[in-house]
Design a protein around this motif. Structure first.
Motif, short mmCIF file in Angstrom:
data_model
loop_
_atom_site.label_atom_id
_atom_site.label_comp_id
_atom_site.label_asym_id
_atom_site.label_seq_id
_atom_site.Cartn_x
_atom_site.Cartn_y
_atom_site.Cartn_z
N VAL A 1 5.94 4.73 1.07
CA VAL A 1 5.68 6.28 1.95
C VAL A 1 5.82 7.50 0.48
N LEU B 1 0.20 5.39 9.08
CA LEU B 1 -0.24 3.68 8.73
C LEU B 1 -1.16 3.49 9.62
N ASP B 2 -3.09 2.70 9.38
CA ASP B 2 -3.55 2.59 10.17
C ASP B 2 -3.34 1.07 9.93
N GLN C 1 2.37 10.75 -5.22
CA GLN C 1 1.94 9.09 -5.32
C GLN C 1 3.05 8.67 -6.28
N THR D 1 4.65 7.98 10.04
CA THR D 1 5.41 8.42 9.26
C THR D 1 6.25 8.56 8.11
N SER E 1 -1.16 2.12 15.00
CA SER E 1 -0.95 3.02 14.41
C SER E 1 0.89 3.75 13.68
N THR F 1 1.05 -1.20 -0.13
CA THR F 1 -0.05 0.55 0.07
C THR F 1 0.92 1.37 0.42
N LYS F 2 -0.24 2.36 -0.77
CA LYS F 2 1.10 3.46 -0.64
C LYS F 2 0.02 4.61 0.14
N THR F 3 1.13 5.38 1.71
CA THR F 3 0.65 6.11 2.54
C THR F 3 1.31 7.53 2.26
N THR G 1 0.89 11.43 7.43
CA THR G 1 -0.22 10.48 7.50
C THR G 1 0.39 8.82 8.30
#
Length: 352
Positions: free
Chosen positions: A120, A53-54, A270, A91, A88, A45-47, A51
């Motif tokens: 990230v 990452l949950d 992104q 990042t 949590s 996944t991208k974050t 923010t």
């Protein structure tokens, strides 16, 4: 006697069934898979940087386990012994690019570790800008330009192609070639930079860097490393060489040992920015041609974030057989850039 045998047989059957149903045996514990441990997010996944990452754990499947240990890039982030719900992951202090969570579940002698890679990405969507042409200079078209840099008022240029690769000195005011040296036909010339009175010229897939004095006398050749063994663009920040290899990675190299000192990964919002070709370092930013495009990316040299994309459309190449845009040289005397391309017949003096 017969009844006794029947009784013993019945007892044996009962004990066997009890062993299966009641007594736990080694190896019967259910093997946990990724979805048994993690509900979300998905792999890779991208974050956005800053923010959190949950990470949501599968509390139903993990109920009754002794503990869950979560590591971020090899360092322990959390150790849970109950309430396997969510974690949590901060990042804001992470570099752009690839990172990894290792999630280990422990229950008695049993353990299971899964890895969860994530990326990230930048919090900046770059601004798109155009250019202002100040003047143009005609030039010799023999160089398949790969490196382009001004040092002490002289324009140094590296040209590529097997059998045609060269290095040369050019007068930046009028495009007149002052000196040219051919390199071995087995080598494909690539990026170039001048540091500490030495001229460094990369090769494409040979893993060789040629080092000259400023009069283009070859001093030595040495090896270098990159992500894929290739050399594309080259510049410097006054201390280290900065190399690109066609990926979105930029590497800082020690100019004496050629060892990789650090890396950053380049993102526009992104999206990874690959094919970073000819490079120029100016005041904390790296300007990079994006190969096969008419774009130059302005990259924060600390973070890898693309701040601006310059669209250099509709430039007259001055040669009908010319190839793509590739060549950025900062001229400190005029506070402007000299821009050209592979086998172009023109150099543009412009402001970006």
């Amino acid at each position: 006697m017969k009844n006794k045998k029947i009784l013993l047989a019945m007892i044996a059957i009962v004990l066997f069934i009890a062993a299966i149903i009641i007594i736990p045996r080694a190896g019967t514990k259910k093997v946990l898979r990724f979805p048994d441990i993690v509900k979300s997010p998905d792999l890779n996944t991208k974050t956005i940087i800053g923010t959190p990452l949950d990470l949501t754990l599968n509390s139903e499947k993990l109920a009754g386990q002794d503990s869950v240990v979560i590591k971020l890039n090899g360092q322990t982030l959390e150790k849970l012994t109950s309430n396997y719900q969510s974690v949590s992951v901060p990042t804001k202090d992470l570099a752009l690019g690839y990172h990894r969570l290792d999630i280990s579940v422990y229950d008695g002698d049993y353990s299971k570790t899964i890895d969860m890679p994530f990326y990230v990405v930048s919090d900046i969507n770059p601004e798109f800008k155009t250019y202002t042409t100040l003047s143009t200079i005609n030039r010799d078209i023999d160089a398949y330009t790969q490196g382009f840099e001004i040092s002490d008022g002289i324009l140094y240029e590296s040209g590529g192609q097997f059998g045609l690769s060269l290095i040369r000195k050019v007068n930046p005011a009028n495009g007149v070639v002052l000196k040219t040296e051919k390199i071995s036909g087995e080598l494909f010339g690539e990026g170039l930079t001048v540091l500490n009175d030495k001229v460094y010229q990369l090769t494409w897939q040979n893993g060789i860097c040629l080092i000259y004095d400023k009069n283009l006398q070859l001093l030595k050749q040495t090896g270098f490393n990159s992500s894929n063994g290739e050399g594309w663009g080259l510049c410097n920040d006054g201390k280290s060489l900065i190399l690109s290899d066609g990926t979105n990675r930029l590497m800082w190299l020690n100019p004496e040992t050629m060892a990789i000192e650090k890396s950053i990964y380049v993102y526009a919002g992104q999206n990874e920015v690959r094919y970073l070709n000819e490079l120029e370092y100016v005041d904390g930013y790296i300007y990079a041609n994006i190969y096969t495009t008419e774009q130059i990316a302005k990259i924060d040299a600390t973070t890898g974030k693309v701040i601006t994309v310059f669209e250099l459309k509709n430039l007259d190449k001055g040669n009908p057989k010319a190839d793509v845009l590739n060549g950025i040289a900062w001229n400190p005397a005029t506070k402007s850039f000299l821009i050209t391309g592979k086998n172009w017949g023109k150099i543009y003096n412009m402001r970006l």
